[in-house]
Design an enzyme around this catalytic site. Structure first.
Site, PDB file in Angstrom:
ATOM      1  N   GLY A  33     111.834 132.032 -23.821  1.00  0.00           N
ATOM      2  CA  GLY A  33     113.475 132.067 -23.427  1.00  0.00           C
ATOM      3  C   GLY A  33     114.334 130.996 -24.051  1.00  0.00           C
ATOM      4  N   LEU A  35     116.743 131.238 -25.794  1.00  0.00           N
ATOM      5  CA  LEU A  35     116.852 131.656 -27.107  1.00  0.00           C
ATOM      6  C   LEU A  35     118.055 131.224 -27.818  1.00  0.00           C
ATOM      7  CD1 LEU A  35     116.102 135.441 -26.482  1.00  0.00           C
ATOM      8  CD2 LEU A  35     114.564 133.624 -26.739  1.00  0.00           C
ATOM      9  N   HIS A  39     114.923 131.851 -32.794  1.00  0.00           N
ATOM     10  CA  HIS A  39     114.446 133.398 -32.233  1.00  0.00           C
ATOM     11  C   HIS A  39     115.025 134.324 -32.774  1.00  0.00           C
ATOM     12  CE1 HIS A  39     113.721 130.430 -28.806  1.00  0.00           C
ATOM     13  NE2 HIS A  39     112.600 130.752 -28.875  1.00  0.00           N
ATOM     14  N   GLN A  63     100.561 125.928 -20.453  1.00  0.00           N
ATOM     15  CA  GLN A  63     100.582 125.197 -21.468  1.00  0.00           C
ATOM     16  C   GLN A  63     101.320 123.866 -21.569  1.00  0.00           C
ATOM     17  OE1 GLN A  63     103.000 128.519 -23.606  1.00  0.00           O
ATOM     18  NE2 GLN A  63     104.146 126.972 -24.443  1.00  0.00           N
ATOM     19  N   GLN A 156     100.456 125.730 -33.713  1.00  0.00           N
ATOM     20  CA  GLN A 156     100.285 126.907 -32.787  1.00  0.00           C
ATOM     21  C   GLN A 156     100.212 128.193 -33.642  1.00  0.00           C
ATOM     22  OE1 GLN A 156     103.021 127.891 -29.177  1.00  0.00           O
ATOM     23  NE2 GLN A 156     104.025 129.171 -30.707  1.00  0.00           N
ATOM     24  N   SER A 189     114.439 124.842 -28.129  1.00  0.00           N
ATOM     25  CA  SER A 189     115.150 124.974 -27.106  1.00  0.00           C
ATOM     26  C   SER A 189     115.220 123.595 -26.344  1.00  0.00           C
ATOM     27  CB  SER A 189     113.960 125.985 -26.045  1.00  0.00           C
ATOM     28  OG  SER A 189     113.847 127.033 -26.708  1.00  0.00           O
TER      29      SER A 189
HETATM   30  O1  PAF Z   1     106.234 129.225 -28.922  1.00  0.00           O
HETATM   31  C1  PAF Z   1     106.568 129.253 -27.752  1.00  0.00           C
HETATM   32  O2  PAF Z   1     107.581 129.669 -27.287  1.00  0.00           O
HETATM   33  C2  PAF Z   1     105.151 129.539 -26.716  1.00  0.00           C
HETATM   34  O3  PAF Z   1     104.365 128.543 -27.133  1.00  0.00           O
HETATM   35  C3  PAF Z   1     104.689 131.105 -26.722  1.00  0.00           C
HETATM   36  C4  PAF Z   1     103.886 131.336 -28.118  1.00  0.00           C
HETATM   37  C5  PAF Z   1     105.773 131.958 -26.367  1.00  0.00           C
HETATM   38  C6  PAF Z   1     103.451 130.998 -25.587  1.00  0.00           C
HETATM   39  O4  PAF Z   1     103.933 130.760 -24.294  1.00  0.00           O
END
Ligand code: PAF
Length: 292
Positions: A33, A35, A39, A63, A156, A189
């Site tokens: 979120g 956003l 995004h 996380q 990631q 964000s």
């Molecule tokens: O990059 C992100 O916003 C987050 O790490 C993800 C991939 C949505 C996992 O929670």
């Protein structure tokens, strides 16, 4: 079709069943979120490669480390829905914690392997286990044909690709370039935590990357020194500066590489990265592969 919102697994499956029965391609953008235009770029990319566009919005507790910003992470659900509607998203999946973690915190998780323990993983040792676990769940629940992740979180992206390959998920992972503001700041964000002065200091990250790109013809040490020089002259605590190959291995001269930086500005931890092409040593021909 207007924007649908699914909060539970049955709602998600009911919303996706017609698309599956019609063999329509599903595109997923996993998000937490808050956003922004970054995004939008992810959504735009998946929309070109799918018929049904799904955005998940879930601030994933696993996380975040115990001393991190889970509690204050920006949440703007209504604005996010408006943005998704404007971007032509078909379905938002916005589960709660119990839906994503039905067996609580002690359930089965995805072990990221050695690449989860370097760079971000040094400061955030449990981070990628949480990321990969929730991404695996989302891929399983939505079963998309394509899923988009930003290059902003480059480590990631590499780890998600590795997981998809290792666990043999039937999905194409799209990496989408970083979106920056006019002055170079990468959209995030967490930028909403920065006041005006912090924001000025935060520019040290993109400036360090630019210095690294400029130094790339002179090789690995020159890139690292140039980036470190910029960061050393700015306010903020540097976490790491690293130069890797595109898969986070050793960089190679004459090849594409990734320069990654992380630093703390006030209380906000920021990351950024860029690709660059390392120069060849004097006398080497362009077809030659030379070690760093
Ligand atoms: O990059 C992100 O916003 C987050 O790490 C993800 C991939 C949505 C996992 O929670």
């Amino acid at each position: 079709m207007g924007l649908l919102v699914a909060r539970t697994r049955p709602e998600l499956q009911a919303a996706l069943d017609p698309a599956r029965e019609a063999c329509r391609r599903i595109g997923l953008v996993p998000t937490m979120g808050a956003l922004h235009a970054g995004h939008d770029a992810l959504i735009g990319r998946t929309r070109t490669m799918s018929d049904v566009s799904v955005v998940s919005i879930f601030v994933n507790p696993t996380q975040f480390g115990a001393d991190e910003d889970f509690g204050v992470y920006p949440r703007s659900f209504q604005a996010d829905l408006d943005r998704c509607a404007a971007e032509g998203v078909d379905l938002v999946f916005a589960p709660d914690v119990a839906t994503m973690y039905p067996d609580g915190a002690g359930g089965v998780s995805v072990e990221p392997g050695p690449l989860g323990g370097v760079f971000e993983g040094v400061t955030r040792p449990t981070h990628f286990r949480g990321v990969l676990t929730v991404v695996a769940k989302l891929l399983h629940l939505v079963a998309p044909d394509v899923a988009a992740f930003g290059e902003k979180d480059y480590q990631q992206l590499v780890l998600v690709r590795q997981m998809v390959n290792s666990l043999q998920f039937d999905v194409e992972v799209l990496g989408v370039p970083i979106v920056r503001q006019a002055d170079g700041l990468a959209l995030s964000s967490r930028n909403s935590f920065l006041d005006d002065e912090d924001r000025r200091h935060a520019l040290m990250l993109s400036r360090a990357l630019t210095a690294g790109i400029d130094a790339a013809p002179r090789g690995v040490d020159a890139v690292l020194a140039a980036a470190r020089d910029v960061l050393a002259s700015a306010a903020g605590a540097v976490d790491y500066v690293a130069l890797t190959d595109p898969y986070l291995g050793e960089p190679r001269l004459g090849q594409e590489a990734r320069l990654l930086v992380a630093a703390r500005v006030s209380t906000v931890r920021l990351i950024d990265n860029t690709s660059l092409r390392l120069g060849l040593p004097a006398g080497a021909s362009s077809g030659e592969v030379v070690g760093p």
